[in-house]
Motif scaffolding. Structure first.
Motif, PDB file in Angstrom:
ATOM      1  N   ASP A 158      -4.691   6.363   8.127  1.00  0.00           N
ATOM      2  CA  ASP A 158      -3.904   7.052   7.111  1.00  0.00           C
ATOM      3  C   ASP A 158      -2.444   6.601   7.173  1.00  0.00           C
ATOM      4  OD1 ASP A 158      -6.150   8.444   6.324  1.00  0.00           O
ATOM      5  OD2 ASP A 158      -5.673  10.244   7.511  1.00  0.00           O
ATOM      6  N   ARG A 159      -1.961   6.366   8.397  1.00  0.00           N
ATOM      7  CA  ARG A 159      -0.563   5.945   8.562  1.00  0.00           C
ATOM      8  C   ARG A 159      -0.338   4.582   7.923  1.00  0.00           C
ATOM      9  NH1 ARG A 159       2.709   5.859  14.343  1.00  0.00           N
ATOM     10  NH2 ARG A 159       4.735   5.256  13.502  1.00  0.00           N
ATOM     11  N   LEU A 160      -1.292   3.657   8.111  1.00  0.00           N
ATOM     12  CA  LEU A 160      -1.159   2.326   7.526  1.00  0.00           C
ATOM     13  C   LEU A 160      -1.220   2.400   6.004  1.00  0.00           C
ATOM     14  CD1 LEU A 160      -0.961  -0.723   7.864  1.00  0.00           C
ATOM     15  CD2 LEU A 160      -3.447  -0.807   8.097  1.00  0.00           C
ATOM     16  N   VAL A 161      -2.136   3.196   5.483  1.00  0.00           N
ATOM     17  CA  VAL A 161      -2.253   3.354   4.024  1.00  0.00           C
ATOM     18  C   VAL A 161      -0.943   3.877   3.444  1.00  0.00           C
ATOM     19  CG1 VAL A 161      -3.401   4.644   2.174  1.00  0.00           C
ATOM     20  CG2 VAL A 161      -4.752   3.671   4.055  1.00  0.00           C
ATOM     21  N   ALA A 162      -0.368   4.888   4.103  1.00  0.00           N
ATOM     22  CA  ALA A 162       0.892   5.469   3.624  1.00  0.00           C
ATOM     23  C   ALA A 162       2.027   4.449   3.719  1.00  0.00           C
ATOM     24  CB  ALA A 162       1.224   6.716   4.436  1.00  0.00           C
ATOM     25  N   SER A 163       2.049   3.662   4.805  1.00  0.00           N
ATOM     26  CA  SER A 163       3.114   2.677   4.988  1.00  0.00           C
ATOM     27  C   SER A 163       3.068   1.610   3.904  1.00  0.00           C
ATOM     28  CB  SER A 163       2.992   2.024   6.363  1.00  0.00           C
ATOM     29  OG  SER A 163       3.146   2.973   7.383  1.00  0.00           O
TER      30      SER A 163
END
Length: 376
Positions: free
Chosen positions: A52-57
């Motif tokens: 989720d963190r990578l998607v948001a980044s």
């Protein structure tokens, strides 16, 4: 490689600083930073396991892209070459490591894909013993294998001794930094670093304005290990960065070698421990290094040995020692009882002669009670 691909790759390293594994997995799967940026809104179509963190980044990449453009402009002005994982000039040895940097920044003249590359590492509190070992190792390599590129971390102690000796000997040496190429740490090594730009180079995964924070030195060590064929640990306390580099090199299935030191000596504890635990091969000379790696000495040194003109690496031999050497030259890796028959020397005398040759670095005892001649 086009500029936009470089900019996109630099931007990805900025958003993936704390999720390097995800970024690498994504890049290896797609093979293009531009493709990743173009599909940043539906990245799970490419990598279903994206966090989720990578998607948001990835959805908020405008600022990293602007900073990447500024980085590339700086690099072009200061003759810095960004090397992407897919670039032909990217260090091939490092490319296949699971945690290889997506982008490296390089300035210098050395070929990072030279046929022979070693790193020499050790304590920052190098003793006179460690410094002398380092100088002798590099000086002897200059005679035996002058094409070797020597890598280290430009730190105090063993690192800077290795770099400076390589420069004195006319060998190429590369420093791997824990910060951006817009500065040099420690500042006392700036003049050495400037020399290395003309006779080697400086390499880092960190963009400009990155400070030399403690965590960066640990990250830096994997590049020092991954870029080389072998890691040579000269001196180390029971804990230290050199041991970390050696452990990483071992995990990459690279050769690890260490110089032994006196029992109880603080800055030999790490080396002795590593050798005792079979984490490193014990070496005492440059010739040990070449034999461990299976590298042939320089042609002129080989010819000199063959013709008996020079023996720079060995002391004069007694007549009996020479007889044993000649027997092993004809048929290497012999057991002592066979050597006794071939030389006509009694086994009790032969044992003492072989021990003397071992201490002189001419032979090495091997498994099965055989002796291997190191001079051919």
């Amino acid at each position: 490689m086009n500029q936009q691909e470089i900019i996109n790759a630099i931007a990805l390293t900025r958003i993936g600083y704390f999720s390097l594994a995800n970024i690498l997995q994504l890049y290896r799967a797609v093979g293009s930073a531009t493709e990743i940026v173009n599909h940043r809104s539906n990245i799970r179509d490419i990598l279903p396991t994206a966090s989720d963190r990578l998607v948001a980044s990835l959805k908020d990449i405008d600022e990293p892209l602007r900073r990447a453009e500024a980085e590339l402009e700086f690099d072009e002005r200061h003759h810095i070459t960004p090397l992407l994982l897919s670039s032909p000039d990217y260090p091939e040895r490092l490319r296949h490591c699971d945690d290889a940097p997506l982008v490296l920044y390089y300035r210098g003249t050395a070929d990072l894909n030279a046929p022979r590359v070693i790193n020499i590492v050790g304590t920052r509190q190098a003793t006179s013993y460690g410094q002398e070992l380092t100088r002798r190792l590099v000086a002897d390599l200059r005679q035996l294998a002058p094409d070797v590129v020597i890598v280290s971390g430009l730190a105090y102690g063993i690192d800077i001794c290795a770099h400076r000796t390589a420069l004195e000997q006319g060998m190429e040496t590369v420093g791997v930094l824990a910060h951006g190429l817009d500065t040099i740490y420690p500042t006392l090594h700036r003049s050495t670093a400037e020399q290395m730009l003309r006779q080697g180079g400086l390499l880092t995964e960190f963009p400009t304005s990155t400070k030399a924070d403690k965590v960066n030195f640990v990250r830096r060590n994997r590049i020092v290990a991954g870029i080389a064929d072998a890691t040579i640990l000269v001196e180390s306390a029971a804990h230290g960065g050199g041991l970390i580099t050696a452990a990483i090199a071992g995990s990459y299935n690279r050769d690890v070698m260490a110089f032994p030191g006196a029992v109880g000596a603080k800055y030999s504890e790490g080396c002795n421990q590593l050798i005792r635990n079979n984490g490193a091969t014990l070496i005492t000379s440059a010739l040990d290094l070449l034999n461990t790696m299976g590298w042939q000495p320089a042609a002129k040194e080989q010819k000199a040995r063959k013709e008996g003109i020079e023996r720079q690496m060995f002391p004069d031999l007694t007549d009996e020692e020479q007889t044993v050497v000649e027997a092993l030259t004809k048929n290497n890796d012999q057991q002592i009882n066979i050597l006794a028959v071939q030389t006509g020397i009694t086994i009790s005398s032969l044992a003492a002669i072989l021990f003397s040759l071992e201490m002189k670095g001419v032979v090495r005892p091997m498994a099965g009670g055989t002796y291997h001649l190191l001079t051919i």
